[in-house]
Design a protein around this motif. Structure first.
Motif, PDB file in Angstrom:
ATOM      1  N   VAL A 342      20.999  50.164 -60.768  1.00  0.00           N
ATOM      2  CA  VAL A 342      21.231  48.898 -60.077  1.00  0.00           C
ATOM      3  C   VAL A 342      20.628  48.933 -58.671  1.00  0.00           C
ATOM      4  CG1 VAL A 342      23.019  47.383 -59.121  1.00  0.00           C
ATOM      5  CG2 VAL A 342      23.298  48.341 -61.412  1.00  0.00           C
ATOM      6  N   LEU A 343      20.659  50.091 -58.025  1.00  0.00           N
ATOM      7  CA  LEU A 343      20.140  50.208 -56.656  1.00  0.00           C
ATOM      8  C   LEU A 343      18.634  49.997 -56.577  1.00  0.00           C
ATOM      9  CD1 LEU A 343      22.148  53.226 -55.224  1.00  0.00           C
ATOM     10  CD2 LEU A 343      22.419  50.823 -54.644  1.00  0.00           C
ATOM     11  N   THR A 344      17.939  50.141 -57.678  1.00  0.00           N
ATOM     12  CA  THR A 344      16.484  49.937 -57.641  1.00  0.00           C
ATOM     13  C   THR A 344      16.108  48.478 -57.449  1.00  0.00           C
ATOM     14  OG1 THR A 344      16.346  49.729 -60.071  1.00  0.00           O
ATOM     15  CG2 THR A 344      16.125  51.943 -59.131  1.00  0.00           C
ATOM     16  N   SER A 345      17.096  47.571 -57.489  1.00  0.00           N
ATOM     17  CA  SER A 345      16.825  46.146 -57.288  1.00  0.00           C
ATOM     18  C   SER A 345      17.017  45.708 -55.845  1.00  0.00           C
ATOM     19  CB  SER A 345      17.743  45.304 -58.191  1.00  0.00           C
ATOM     20  OG  SER A 345      19.108  45.436 -57.799  1.00  0.00           O
ATOM     21  N   LEU A 346      17.404  46.623 -54.945  1.00  0.00           N
ATOM     22  CA  LEU A 346      17.679  46.246 -53.560  1.00  0.00           C
ATOM     23  C   LEU A 346      16.423  45.741 -52.854  1.00  0.00           C
ATOM     24  CD1 LEU A 346      20.002  49.143 -52.330  1.00  0.00           C
ATOM     25  CD2 LEU A 346      20.654  46.907 -53.211  1.00  0.00           C
ATOM     26  N   GLY A 347      16.629  44.788 -51.939  1.00  0.00           N
ATOM     27  CA  GLY A 347      15.544  44.285 -51.112  1.00  0.00           C
ATOM     28  C   GLY A 347      15.911  44.394 -49.646  1.00  0.00           C
ATOM     29  N   THR A 348      15.042  43.884 -48.767  1.00  0.00           N
ATOM     30  CA  THR A 348      15.279  43.992 -47.330  1.00  0.00           C
ATOM     31  C   THR A 348      16.138  42.843 -46.800  1.00  0.00           C
ATOM     32  OG1 THR A 348      13.204  42.822 -46.913  1.00  0.00           O
ATOM     33  CG2 THR A 348      13.135  45.231 -46.909  1.00  0.00           C
ATOM     34  N   THR A 349      16.277  41.760 -47.567  1.00  0.00           N
ATOM     35  CA  THR A 349      17.068  40.622 -47.102  1.00  0.00           C
ATOM     36  C   THR A 349      18.269  40.337 -47.985  1.00  0.00           C
ATOM     37  OG1 THR A 349      15.639  39.081 -48.322  1.00  0.00           O
ATOM     38  CG2 THR A 349      15.080  39.530 -46.015  1.00  0.00           C
ATOM     39  N   ALA A 350      18.271  40.825 -49.212  1.00  0.00           N
ATOM     40  CA  ALA A 350      19.389  40.591 -50.126  1.00  0.00           C
ATOM     41  C   ALA A 350      19.639  41.873 -50.914  1.00  0.00           C
ATOM     42  CB  ALA A 350      19.089  39.427 -51.068  1.00  0.00           C
ATOM     43  N   GLY A 351      20.902  42.158 -51.175  1.00  0.00           N
ATOM     44  CA  GLY A 351      21.203  43.368 -51.929  1.00  0.00           C
ATOM     45  C   GLY A 351      22.652  43.777 -51.817  1.00  0.00           C
ATOM     46  N   LEU A 352      23.461  42.958 -51.138  1.00  0.00           N
ATOM     47  CA  LEU A 352      24.854  43.322 -50.932  1.00  0.00           C
ATOM     48  C   LEU A 352      25.616  43.407 -52.247  1.00  0.00           C
ATOM     49  CD1 LEU A 352      26.986  44.023 -48.862  1.00  0.00           C
ATOM     50  CD2 LEU A 352      27.453  41.578 -48.570  1.00  0.00           C
ATOM     51  N   ALA A 353      25.423  42.421 -53.132  1.00  0.00           N
ATOM     52  CA  ALA A 353      26.116  42.434 -54.423  1.00  0.00           C
ATOM     53  C   ALA A 353      25.706  43.642 -55.247  1.00  0.00           C
ATOM     54  CB  ALA A 353      25.830  41.147 -55.191  1.00  0.00           C
ATOM     55  N   PRO A 457       7.565  39.449 -30.914  1.00  0.00           N
ATOM     56  CA  PRO A 457       6.708  39.549 -32.120  1.00  0.00           C
ATOM     57  C   PRO A 457       6.467  40.995 -32.550  1.00  0.00           C
ATOM     58  CG  PRO A 457       5.800  37.979 -30.545  1.00  0.00           C
ATOM     59  CD  PRO A 457       6.888  38.706 -29.839  1.00  0.00           C
ATOM     60  N   ALA A 458       6.176  41.867 -31.565  1.00  0.00           N
ATOM     61  CA  ALA A 458       5.924  43.266 -31.893  1.00  0.00           C
ATOM     62  C   ALA A 458       7.195  43.932 -32.413  1.00  0.00           C
ATOM     63  CB  ALA A 458       5.406  44.010 -30.661  1.00  0.00           C
ATOM     64  N   ALA A 459       8.344  43.608 -31.813  1.00  0.00           N
ATOM     65  CA  ALA A 459       9.605  44.185 -32.262  1.00  0.00           C
ATOM     66  C   ALA A 459       9.915  43.776 -33.695  1.00  0.00           C
ATOM     67  CB  ALA A 459      10.737  43.741 -31.331  1.00  0.00           C
ATOM     68  N   GLU A 460       9.696  42.507 -34.020  1.00  0.00           N
ATOM     69  CA  GLU A 460       9.962  42.043 -35.382  1.00  0.00           C
ATOM     70  C   GLU A 460       9.055  42.723 -36.398  1.00  0.00           C
ATOM     71  OE1 GLU A 460      10.087  37.859 -37.957  1.00  0.00           O
ATOM     72  OE2 GLU A 460       9.678  37.832 -35.796  1.00  0.00           O
ATOM     73  N   ALA A 461       7.787  42.893 -36.040  1.00  0.00           N
ATOM     74  CA  ALA A 461       6.851  43.560 -36.947  1.00  0.00           C
ATOM     75  C   ALA A 461       7.245  45.015 -37.174  1.00  0.00           C
ATOM     76  CB  ALA A 461       5.433  43.473 -36.381  1.00  0.00           C
ATOM     77  N   LEU A 462       7.644  45.682 -36.092  1.00  0.00           N
ATOM     78  CA  LEU A 462       8.042  47.081 -36.199  1.00  0.00           C
ATOM     79  C   LEU A 462       9.272  47.243 -37.094  1.00  0.00           C
ATOM     80  CD1 LEU A 462       7.826  50.067 -35.256  1.00  0.00           C
ATOM     81  CD2 LEU A 462       9.314  49.440 -33.331  1.00  0.00           C
ATOM     82  N   VAL A 463      10.311  46.437 -36.841  1.00  0.00           N
ATOM     83  CA  VAL A 463      11.558  46.557 -37.605  1.00  0.00           C
ATOM     84  C   VAL A 463      11.330  46.170 -39.067  1.00  0.00           C
ATOM     85  CG1 VAL A 463      13.887  45.636 -37.867  1.00  0.00           C
ATOM     86  CG2 VAL A 463      13.032  46.236 -35.599  1.00  0.00           C
ATOM     87  N   THR A 464      10.549  45.128 -39.309  1.00  0.00           N
ATOM     88  CA  THR A 464      10.282  44.712 -40.691  1.00  0.00           C
ATOM     89  C   THR A 464       9.573  45.808 -41.473  1.00  0.00           C
ATOM     90  OG1 THR A 464      10.150  42.375 -40.060  1.00  0.00           O
ATOM     91  CG2 THR A 464       9.104  43.006 -42.129  1.00  0.00           C
ATOM     92  N   SER A 465       8.560  46.413 -40.865  1.00  0.00           N
ATOM     93  CA  SER A 465       7.830  47.490 -41.546  1.00  0.00           C
ATOM     94  C   SER A 465       8.742  48.690 -41.807  1.00  0.00           C
ATOM     95  CB  SER A 465       6.633  47.924 -40.694  1.00  0.00           C
ATOM     96  OG  SER A 465       5.712  46.859 -40.531  1.00  0.00           O
ATOM     97  N   ALA A 466       9.575  49.032 -40.825  1.00  0.00           N
ATOM     98  CA  ALA A 466      10.473  50.174 -40.992  1.00  0.00           C
ATOM     99  C   ALA A 466      11.504  49.905 -42.082  1.00  0.00           C
ATOM    100  CB  ALA A 466      11.169  50.483 -39.667  1.00  0.00           C
ATOM    101  N   ARG A 467      12.040  48.699 -42.130  1.00  0.00           N
ATOM    102  CA  ARG A 467      13.018  48.363 -43.160  1.00  0.00           C
ATOM    103  C   ARG A 467      12.398  48.398 -44.556  1.00  0.00           C
ATOM    104  NH1 ARG A 467      16.056  43.384 -39.903  1.00  0.00           N
ATOM    105  NH2 ARG A 467      17.588  44.719 -38.814  1.00  0.00           N
ATOM    106  N   GLU A 468      11.203  47.875 -44.685  1.00  0.00           N
ATOM    107  CA  GLU A 468      10.535  47.905 -45.996  1.00  0.00           C
ATOM    108  C   GLU A 468      10.271  49.343 -46.441  1.00  0.00           C
ATOM    109  OE1 GLU A 468       7.066  45.566 -45.355  1.00  0.00           O
ATOM    110  OE2 GLU A 468       8.100  43.643 -45.651  1.00  0.00           O
TER     111      GLU A 468
END
Length: 512
Positions: A342-353, A457-468
């Motif tokens: 089930v954990l293989t379906s997790l994403g960066t914006t949804a996955g709590l359920a 903008p740079a902060a958002e790009a950094l955090v998004t890449s790290a989360r992915e």
């Protein structure tokens, strides 16, 4: 000992178990705060998490034998003092190395607690059915600690500094020191072997170099230093086994492993916890640093899994009277494997359920299987050697937890570092961005912290890449965990079906 006194004694014995489970889950929630405050590297962060388990696992067999010799209650109370003092040192650590040292000292104290609790249960509960129920309660305490720890720890993290999560150990140890002498009987081996410090040093010396070498290989690739560490550890392991074979009263009774049921139970414990603890290392970070939940909110969303774990442990004794134990153990492990899938379906914006469903399956399934295998382990040995048998069981448990963090954690870290380096390679090169990228390379917590110093903008790009990159590492780890539990389920079924109890036990056999 009268029946009421037995259950009061059990209530005291679950206190150290609660502490161990609280300690393992709370630290996962505190990691983001540790990363921001102390600034550990990725390797240091792994050592902070798993050095406790490495030291504990290396000393468990020695401490179990020592408890048989000097008295299990005496060892338990001495360990409570050591554990409380080490907790204070950890709480006020100012550098990653200081915290690693404090965690190692916690491992020394913890090594005195765990074999004492399970071996005292073996000597207090002589009736087979009551003992199985007591082991179920003992196992459920792990799940209970997983529930209480994150909630209390999350509240502490929102109101105090990260070191406060270690201070919750102190009042529990005080209660244990007061109630233990009043409610726990003393028990020891009337004919103990000699005090064997050399064997204890060899067992610890065999474990630490091997794990160190594996960690280095997982995070930095194959190196001669990693290979040398593994070779040294294996060599010391050979010396340890050879010494145990020569001694009339060995520290580790290798004859126990001639019983297939005992061996299969220990291996099942090790592999089950290997997968579970690897998951506990990653998911709290996912809930807080990827989904953005507060520590308390993240802990509350993990409560359903805790309820499932308690239910799985308590149902084990009841189900074992109706269903064959190999079937129950395998079904529990298969449920855990399904949770990892089930954990293989997790994403960066949804996955709590998905996290809730996965944790319910893994927590309930692993608790069901390990409650039964723990009972098989301690019932396989004579009561006077219960400390050594319990220590072997706990060594498998702690070694599995340590290796789960080291190997699965290192696997996730390697995937994360590869992903974040690739995605940020095209980032503009200026001093601030270069510093942030370097911080993001080690840990997700470092990326989130470093992003605070960058323009939006740079902060958002950094955090998004790290989360992915972090979610990619979590996916790979989930597939690995599913494969491990699937293999363990098949192995446990066949080995436990063919296993048998040793002739020196008079317990009513489980329905295998």
């Amino acid at each position: 000992m009268e029946r009421r006194g037995q259950w009061w004694a059990l209530a005291v014995l679950v206190l150290p178990v609660l502490l161990i489970s609280v300690d393992s889950t709370v630290l996962g929630f505190a990691l983001p705060y540790l990363s921001e405050d102390l600034g550990p590297t990725g390797a240091e962060q792994l050592w902070i998490v798993d050095v406790y388990s490495f030291v504990l696992a290396g000393l468990l067999v020695f401490m179990g034998t020592l408890g048989d010799r000097i008295g299990r209650r005496r060892l338990l109370l001495a360990g409570a003092v050591a554990f409380g003092l080490a907790s204070v040192l950890a709480a006020f650590s100012t550098t990653p190395m200081m915290l690693i040292l404090a965690r190692a000292l916690l491992g020394v104290g913890g090594a005195t607690l765990m074999p004492s609790t399970l071996s005292l249960i073996r000597s207090i509960f002589t009736d087979d059915r009551r003992r199985r129920t007591a082991v179920a309660v003992w196992s459920a305490a792990f799940s209970g600690g997983m529930a209480v720890g994150p909630v209390i720890g999350g509240w502490l993290l929102e109101h105090f500094w990260w070191g406060s999560v270690f201070l919750i150990n102190v009042p529990v140890m005080v209660v244990l020191l007061i109630a233990g002498p009043l409610l726990l009987p003393e028990h020891r081996d009337p004919n103990p072997g000699r005090f064997d410090l050399l064997s204890a040093l060899l067992s610890l010396g065999a474990m630490l170099p091997v794990v160190y070498g594996v960690k280095i290989a997982a995070t930095s690739g194959f190196t001669w230093s990693a290979a040398l560490a593994v070779v040294v550890g294996l060599g010391l392991g050979v010396l340890f086994v050879g010494r145990q074979r020569r001694l009339e009263r060995p520290m580790l009774d290798l004859a126990l492993f001639s019983n297939r049921m005992f061996t299969a139970s220990v291996v099942t414990n090790l592999l089950g916890v290997f997968a579970l603890v690897g998951l506990l290392f990653l998911v709290p970070q996912y809930l807080q640093l990827v989904l953005g939940l507060s520590p308390v909110t993240a802990a509350l969303w993990m409560l359903p899994a805790t309820v499932a774990g308690i239910a799985g442990a308590l149902l084990a004794a009841w189900l074992a009277r109706r269903v064959r134990v190999p079937v129950l153990v395998s079904v529990g492990l298969l449920l855990g494997a399904a949770g990892f899938l089930v954990l293989t379906s997790l994403g960066t914006t949804a996955g709590l359920a998905a996290v809730v469903v996965a944790f319910v399956l893994v927590g309930g399934g692993v608790a069901l299987s390990e409650t039964l295998t723990n009972d098989l382990v301690i019932s396989a040995a004579p009561v006077d050697r219960a400390g050594a048998a319990s220590a072997i069981s706990e060594t498998g448990y702690e070694l599995g937890g340590a290796l789960g963090t080291a190997l699965l954690g290192s696997l996730a870290t390697a995937v994360y570092q590869s992903g974040v380096t690739g995605s940020l390679s095209a980032a503009p090169h200026d001093p601030a961005m270069d510093t942030a990228v370097a911080a993001a390379h080690d840990t997700l917590g470092g990326a989130v912290s470093a992003a605070k110093s960058l323009p939006a903008p740079a902060a958002e790009a950094l955090v998004t890449s790290a989360r992915e990159a972090f979610v990619s590492g979590l996916h790979v780890t989930a597939w690995a965990g599913a494969a491990i539990l699937l293999y363990t389920a098949v192995q446990a079924y066949f080995l436990l079906t063919r296993g048998r109890r040793p002739a020196n036990t008079k317990e009513t056999p489980l329905p295998v």
